[in-house]
Design an enzyme around this catalytic site. Sequence first.
Site, PDB file in Angstrom:
ATOM      1  N   PHE A 148       0.807  -1.445   0.196  1.00 18.24           N
ATOM      2  CA  PHE A 148      -0.267   0.235  -0.091  1.00 18.24           C
ATOM      3  C   PHE A 148       0.529   1.490  -0.068  1.00 18.24           C
ATOM      4  CE2 PHE A 148       1.260  -0.110   4.571  1.00 18.24           C
ATOM      5  CZ  PHE A 148       0.981   1.074   4.904  1.00 18.24           C
ATOM      6  N   CYS A 280       9.603   1.891   3.422  1.00 21.53           N
ATOM      7  CA  CYS A 280      10.381   0.670   3.869  1.00 21.53           C
ATOM      8  C   CYS A 280      11.691   1.386   3.963  1.00 21.53           C
ATOM      9  CB  CYS A 280      10.269  -0.502   2.740  1.00 21.53           C
ATOM     10  SG  CYS A 280      10.523   0.631   1.116  1.00 21.53           S
TER      11      CYS A 280
HETATM   12  P1  NAD Z   1       1.948  -6.666   2.844  1.00 20.35           P
HETATM   13  O1  NAD Z   1       2.734  -7.319   3.686  1.00 20.35           O
HETATM   14  O2  NAD Z   1       0.183  -6.476   4.147  1.00 20.35           O
HETATM   15  O3  NAD Z   1       1.324  -6.419   1.355  1.00 20.35           O
HETATM   16  C1  NAD Z   1       1.532  -6.832   0.813  1.00 20.35           C
HETATM   17  C2  NAD Z   1       0.695  -7.643  -0.789  1.00 20.35           C
HETATM   18  O4  NAD Z   1       0.672  -8.747  -0.405  1.00 20.35           O
HETATM   19  C3  NAD Z   1      -0.545  -6.630  -0.799  1.00 20.35           C
HETATM   20  O5  NAD Z   1      -0.902  -6.640  -1.943  1.00 20.35           O
HETATM   21  C4  NAD Z   1      -1.239  -7.569   0.172  1.00 20.35           C
HETATM   22  O6  NAD Z   1      -2.767  -7.720  -0.601  1.00 20.35           O
HETATM   23  C5  NAD Z   1      -0.206  -9.072  -0.545  1.00 20.35           C
HETATM   24  N1  NAD Z   1      -0.973  -9.984   0.691  1.00 20.35           N
HETATM   25  C6  NAD Z   1      -1.241  -9.309   2.363  1.00 20.35           C
HETATM   26  N2  NAD Z   1      -1.829 -10.378   3.017  1.00 20.35           N
HETATM   27  C7  NAD Z   1      -1.543 -11.806   1.852  1.00 20.35           C
HETATM   28  C8  NAD Z   1      -1.425 -13.338   2.202  1.00 20.35           C
HETATM   29  N3  NAD Z   1      -1.948 -13.460   3.393  1.00 20.35           N
HETATM   30  N4  NAD Z   1      -1.194 -14.135   1.391  1.00 20.35           N
HETATM   31  C9  NAD Z   1      -0.645 -13.501   0.601  1.00 20.35           C
HETATM   32  N5  NAD Z   1      -0.015 -12.395   0.088  1.00 20.35           N
HETATM   33  C10 NAD Z   1      -0.821 -10.727   0.941  1.00 20.35           C
HETATM   34  O7  NAD Z   1       2.221  -5.003   3.250  1.00 20.35           O
HETATM   35  P2  NAD Z   1       1.765  -3.267   3.035  1.00 20.35           P
HETATM   36  O8  NAD Z   1       1.321  -3.406   4.586  1.00 20.35           O
HETATM   37  O9  NAD Z   1       1.743  -3.180   1.849  1.00 20.35           O
HETATM   38  O10 NAD Z   1       3.088  -2.443   3.415  1.00 20.35           O
HETATM   39  C11 NAD Z   1       3.930  -2.386   3.652  1.00 20.35           C
HETATM   40  C12 NAD Z   1       5.099  -3.166   4.109  1.00 20.35           C
HETATM   41  O11 NAD Z   1       5.301  -3.170   3.286  1.00 20.35           O
HETATM   42  C13 NAD Z   1       5.992  -2.979   5.219  1.00 20.35           C
HETATM   43  O12 NAD Z   1       6.534  -4.465   5.608  1.00 20.35           O
HETATM   44  C14 NAD Z   1       7.353  -2.569   4.300  1.00 20.35           C
HETATM   45  O13 NAD Z   1       8.887  -2.952   4.778  1.00 20.35           O
HETATM   46  C15 NAD Z   1       7.210  -3.068   2.748  1.00 20.35           C
HETATM   47  N6  NAD Z   1       8.208  -2.645   1.792  1.00 20.35           N
HETATM   48  C16 NAD Z   1       9.401  -3.448   1.588  1.00 20.35           C
HETATM   49  C17 NAD Z   1       9.719  -1.870   0.207  1.00 20.35           C
HETATM   50  C18 NAD Z   1      11.526  -2.719   0.059  1.00 20.35           C
HETATM   51  O14 NAD Z   1      11.670  -2.701  -0.994  1.00 20.35           O
HETATM   52  N7  NAD Z   1      11.732  -3.524   0.718  1.00 20.35           N
HETATM   53  C19 NAD Z   1       9.000  -1.450  -0.628  1.00 20.35           C
HETATM   54  C20 NAD Z   1       8.067  -0.774  -0.032  1.00 20.35           C
HETATM   55  C21 NAD Z   1       7.371  -1.538   1.287  1.00 20.35           C
END
Ligand code: NAD
Length: 509
Positions: A148, A280
């Site tokens: 998100f 992140c």
């Molecule tokens: P999230 O892991 O909750 O969701 C990411 C994606 O996974 C979404 O599209 C979601 O629909 C899907 N998802 C959610 N639950 C799932 C499940 N149980 N099984 C399969 N798919 C699932 O992450 P978020 O809250 O949307 O984003 C924030 C996180 O992303 C933070 O941990 C942040 O550090 C990380 N992030 C990392 C980077 C990077 O490049 N390393 C960049 C941006 C964000």
Amino acid sequence: MRTIDHLIAGPAGGGALRMSDVFDPNTGQVQARVSLGTSADLDRAIAAAQAAQPGWAATNPQRRARVMFKFKELVEANMDSLAHLLSSEHGKVIADSKGDIQRGLEVIEFACGIPHVLKGEYTQGAGPGIDVYSMRQPLGIGAGITPFNFPAMIPLWMSGVAIACGNAFLLKPSERDPSVPVRLAELMLEAGLPEGILQVVHGDKEMVDAILDHPAISAVSFVGSSDIAHYVYRRGVEAGKRVQAMGGAKNHGIVMPDADLDQVVADLSGAAFGSAGERCMALPVVVPVGDKTADALREKLLPAIRSLRVGVSTDNDAHYGPVVNAAHRQRVENWIQTGVDEGAELVVDGRGFQLQGHEEGFFIGPSLFDRVTPEMQSYKEEIFGPVLQIVRAPDFETALRLPSEHQYGNGVAIFTRNGHAAREFAARVNVGMVGINVPIPVPVAYHSFGGWKRSAFGDVNQHGMEGVRFWTKVKTVTQRWPDGSALPGGSEDGGPSRIQDAFVIPTMG
Ligand code: NAD
């Protein structure tokens, strides 16, 4: 109420069986509902992608690049409306939303150079009469699953490079702020991209699992939290796909005794609290070296933190807006409580913050902890909110060990005037992206983005040449051509007997 549907080419499917609420974090109200897709929706998208992809792969790279040029113009022309839409679902202030879109566009600019990047390699005379050349060919159909917190930049990191390389791309954006990804895909189509090459399927775990298991998808790029990244990586690889899965982070900023503390405080105001800490590459841990540095830094941080203005996304003077939803606000506040329970000193408490006139919005004030130690759970885990933790280190070696031994290894920064210390730090720290007097060292688009340890699973980074490697496979051709005697129309039937003759004869008439 507005509904946000998939963007799938071809015949429409049945209505969604499940929907998810999309909030406006500024007001706390539900403003739209998004369809949560099933494997049947995915099948429809795959069929359209399969029909379109061979033609797109056969489109010369210059023409593919022209679509990227046009898309960039369209996004720039729509910047204001896209930024407002983004802020209304995510909660970040308009300037940050424009930054989110702009950083994505920089990857599109990189993708505009795809004809040059895909030229391949050639060795003449690798053996007697033998030449070798290698080319990069698209994988076919790729998918991206995005978080998100950067609903424009991260979808564009993946889709820009994947599509320019000749693939069809399916995007599964976060269900929390899905509108901008859809709007970007519409603009890509308006720019001339054939239908079926970029499609958006919404959903939660059910859709993610369908993507991971679908045999027609060759590669999956994921960005999100680490446990899910690891799950996506394992399940995707098990299904025989190429997978890159970026995870969470806990980035440290090391402050050496010779650092310019005023600059550090200005940098931390943005890097720790900007976008409510939902980045992140945020800098939620600061490591002053020596108690004298720590005390001086803390003293300067206090007024800076107290002057941060928390406001609605459209408030041009606000430093940051609300977090994405009520559950996340609760999670951040729980971590603050954990820090207190573990014995860290809560110097500024941002819990219970209410913005006048927006009491239902998901706002949190800035928080500052001092005397956080590496054993604390609130240090080990990602908080992803406007919370800065001071971890005091007695010397450079201890400061270097902290980020190096942390489970996450996304970004890190060192603030110093000492070139030798900075050079040692950059060489030895066990983290993927390093800033030297740069608080958020996100690499420019033509370099590549990727952390280490639990911040990334798989070994190929996002965008830049790493992105091109991820979204293509190499084919290497070793060729030997027969000499003239074996040419069709060669010496046996009285035609040209040497290669030279074969070229010379027609022009001689
Ligand atoms: P999230 O892991 O909750 O969701 C990411 C994606 O996974 C979404 O599209 C979601 O629909 C899907 N998802 C959610 N639950 C799932 C499940 N149980 N099984 C399969 N798919 C699932 O992450 P978020 O809250 O949307 O984003 C924030 C996180 O992303 C933070 O941990 C942040 O550090 C990380 N992030 C990392 C980077 C990077 O490049 N390393 C960049 C941006 C964000």
